[in-house]
Motif scaffolding. Structure first.
Motif, PDB file in Angstrom:
ATOM      1  N   PRO A 125       0.835  -1.202   0.000  1.00  0.00           N
ATOM      2  CA  PRO A 125       0.000   0.000   0.000  1.00  0.00           C
ATOM      3  C   PRO A 125       0.870   1.252   0.000  1.00  0.00           C
ATOM      4  O   PRO A 125       1.975   1.253   0.545  1.00  0.00           O
ATOM      5  CB  PRO A 125      -0.796  -0.114   1.308  1.00  0.00           C
ATOM      6  N   GLN A 126       0.365   2.317  -0.610  1.00  0.00           N
ATOM      7  CA  GLN A 126       1.069   3.596  -0.577  1.00  0.00           C
ATOM      8  C   GLN A 126       0.772   4.301   0.735  1.00  0.00           C
ATOM      9  O   GLN A 126      -0.344   4.243   1.252  1.00  0.00           O
ATOM     10  CB  GLN A 126       0.621   4.480  -1.741  1.00  0.00           C
ATOM     11  N   SER A 127       1.769   4.986   1.256  1.00  0.00           N
ATOM     12  CA  SER A 127       1.548   5.776   2.467  1.00  0.00           C
ATOM     13  C   SER A 127       0.930   7.120   2.110  1.00  0.00           C
ATOM     14  O   SER A 127       1.317   7.759   1.127  1.00  0.00           O
ATOM     15  CB  SER A 127       2.863   6.029   3.201  1.00  0.00           C
ATOM     16  N   ASN A 128      -0.028   7.551   2.948  1.00  0.00           N
ATOM     17  CA  ASN A 128      -0.547   8.910   2.787  1.00  0.00           C
ATOM     18  C   ASN A 128       0.459   9.928   3.327  1.00  0.00           C
ATOM     19  O   ASN A 128       1.426   9.588   4.000  1.00  0.00           O
ATOM     20  CB  ASN A 128      -1.902   9.075   3.473  1.00  0.00           C
ATOM     21  N   TYR A 129       0.228  11.179   2.997  1.00  0.00           N
ATOM     22  CA  TYR A 129       0.960  12.319   3.576  1.00  0.00           C
ATOM     23  C   TYR A 129      -0.068  13.175   4.298  1.00  0.00           C
ATOM     24  O   TYR A 129      -1.141  13.466   3.764  1.00  0.00           O
ATOM     25  CB  TYR A 129       1.662  13.125   2.483  1.00  0.00           C
ATOM     26  N   THR A 130       0.238  13.580   5.534  1.00  0.00           N
ATOM     27  CA  THR A 130      -0.748  14.234   6.400  1.00  0.00           C
ATOM     28  C   THR A 130      -0.693  15.752   6.286  1.00  0.00           C
ATOM     29  O   THR A 130       0.380  16.350   6.352  1.00  0.00           O
ATOM     30  CB  THR A 130      -0.522  13.816   7.866  1.00  0.00           C
ATOM     31  N   ILE A 131      -1.885  16.343   6.145  1.00  0.00           N
ATOM     32  CA  ILE A 131      -2.038  17.796   6.145  1.00  0.00           C
ATOM     33  C   ILE A 131      -2.750  18.181   7.444  1.00  0.00           C
ATOM     34  O   ILE A 131      -3.922  17.860   7.646  1.00  0.00           O
ATOM     35  CB  ILE A 131      -2.871  18.288   4.942  1.00  0.00           C
ATOM     36  N   MET A 302       2.726   6.245   7.212  1.00  0.00           N
ATOM     37  CA  MET A 302       4.086   6.224   7.752  1.00  0.00           C
ATOM     38  C   MET A 302       4.876   7.435   7.266  1.00  0.00           C
ATOM     39  O   MET A 302       6.032   7.333   6.853  1.00  0.00           O
ATOM     40  CB  MET A 302       4.799   4.914   7.400  1.00  0.00           C
ATOM     41  N   ASP A 303       4.222   8.605   7.368  1.00  0.00           N
ATOM     42  CA  ASP A 303       4.832   9.835   6.871  1.00  0.00           C
ATOM     43  C   ASP A 303       5.522  10.649   7.965  1.00  0.00           C
ATOM     44  O   ASP A 303       5.994  11.753   7.716  1.00  0.00           O
ATOM     45  CB  ASP A 303       3.772  10.710   6.192  1.00  0.00           C
ATOM     46  N   LEU A 318      10.167   7.143   1.681  1.00  0.00           N
ATOM     47  CA  LEU A 318       8.948   7.222   0.891  1.00  0.00           C
ATOM     48  C   LEU A 318       9.228   8.082  -0.334  1.00  0.00           C
ATOM     49  O   LEU A 318       9.795   9.175  -0.216  1.00  0.00           O
ATOM     50  CB  LEU A 318       7.804   7.841   1.687  1.00  0.00           C
ATOM     51  N   LYS A 319       8.830   7.594  -1.492  1.00  0.00           N
ATOM     52  CA  LYS A 319       8.960   8.365  -2.721  1.00  0.00           C
ATOM     53  C   LYS A 319       7.611   8.371  -3.413  1.00  0.00           C
ATOM     54  O   LYS A 319       7.136   7.322  -3.862  1.00  0.00           O
ATOM     55  CB  LYS A 319      10.034   7.763  -3.633  1.00  0.00           C
ATOM     56  N   ASN A 320       6.983   9.555  -3.432  1.00  0.00           N
ATOM     57  CA  ASN A 320       5.647   9.686  -4.015  1.00  0.00           C
ATOM     58  C   ASN A 320       4.681   8.640  -3.455  1.00  0.00           C
ATOM     59  O   ASN A 320       3.880   8.055  -4.171  1.00  0.00           O
ATOM     60  CB  ASN A 320       5.717   9.576  -5.547  1.00  0.00           C
TER      61      ASN A 320
END
Length: 337
Positions: A125-131, A302-303, A318-320
């Motif tokens: 799975p791709q990791s999200n990035y948190t805002i 995991m950002d 993490l890359k993209n």
């Protein structure tokens, strides 16, 4: 086996706000377990919500040093069982010790942790990035600063739908919403209808952690899947979440490390729950440990290391949104300072 304790202050790139607090730095403690030229690393970060401080961690480690530094002939699972009676009131610290010992154990065997577990690291799975919560203008700016395929958006404000509506104008990325216990049942059900139209994948922990009656109503009526976070801390919570949530977000520090997290994932899967592992704001030590569980997961967050400007370690990247494992054995992390 020798215990080494290090403390740091992780500086955030931006003030990080959720529904209940704002932070600009995160105190972190790194546990190093050393033996025969090998070192294993684990991490615990301070958390006011759970009343955990680095000073507590350090004092407890010093008090239990002799117990921790036993001859390391145990498997990680045996070592966790050995430590649990002494650290069950401080799962954050137990997590750091479990990560460090698991790292040391697998390094001594000359394998990466996922190899020790016989996992294949493909189709992850791709990791999200948190805002974090901010002015809409700043949230858009943060998103543009870090183009990403999946965003977790922190909510719990007076204008939550306005925020997501505006952010959607600037990206086609998948959105995940985390209200951090900030909504009522009525708000959750109404918001879910609109958020579904805005391309939201799921809502994480909309209600206060102990509102199980409300969670059941939301579970039965929501237009979007609901993922437990604050309602799912330790192993016994998985069964409580069944028929109250569609999935669980397991945090290593909350449950006591990699060893119990792996068991929790298996239990959740057996009950038909979606599985996710999340992070705290932590360095590449803690983040690298999480990566090895991803072959078991539907979602991952995991950002944490991307949110800080003084990462104290090198490790899994993490890359993209995609996970890049390091060449280092064990969990794959090395301290830089």
């Amino acid at each position: 086996m020798k215990l080494i304790i290090r403390t740091y202050k992780l500086q955030l790139k931006h003030p990080f706000t959720i529904s209940r607090s704002t932070r600009t730095e995160i105190p972190s403690l790194i546990v190093e377990l050393q033996e025969n030229g090998f070192s294993g690393f684990g991490e615990a970060t301070e958390n006011a919500y759970y009343d955990k401080t680095v000073e507590q961690f350090e004092a407890k480690l010093i008090e239990k040093r002799e117990l921790i530094e036993v001859a390391s002939d145990k498997t990680p699972e045996e070592y966790w069982d050995y430590l649990y009676p002494h650290f069950k009131k401080n799962m954050f610290l137990l997590c750091a010790l479990d990560e460090a010992y698991t790292d040391l154990y697998t390094r001594k065997k000359g394998v990466k942790l996922y190899e020790y577990w016989n996992f294949e690291v493909k189709n992850l799975p791709q990791s999200n990035y948190t805002i974090g919560i901010d002015s809409i203008e700043n949230m858009v700016s943060k998103m543009k600063e870090m183009p990403w395929p999946v965003y977790k958006i922190k909510l719990g404000t007076k204008n939550d739908l306005e925020i997501v509506t505006e952010l959607r104008k600037h990206t086609d990325a998948v959105f995940r919403i985390d209200a951090n216990c900030g909504w009522t049942v009525t708000e959750t059900l109404k918001n879910a209808i609109e958020l579904q139209k805005l391309g939201v994948e799921f809502i994480e922990q909309p209600l206060p952690a102990t509102n199980w009656k409300g969670a059941k109503i939301v579970f039965d009526n929501s237009y979007l899947p609901i993922i437990a976070d604050e309602s799912c801390l330790i192993e016994n919570d998985i069964e409580k979440c069944y028929n109250h949530f569609h999935g669980v977000n397991i945090k290593l520090m909350k449950c006591g490390g990699l060893t119990p997290a792996k068991r929790m994932i298996s239990k959740a899967k057996s009950l038909g729950l979606k599985t996710m592992v999340g992070c705290m704001t932590e360095s590449s030590v803690g983040i690298s440990a999480i990566a090895h569980l991803t072959p078991l997961l539907d979602f991952v967050d995991m950002d944490g290391a991307l949110l800080i400007k003084n990462d104290i370690a090198d490790g899994v990247k993490l890359k993209n949104g995609n996970i890049i494992f390091s060449n280092t054995k064990g969990i794959g992390a090395e301290l830089l300072v």
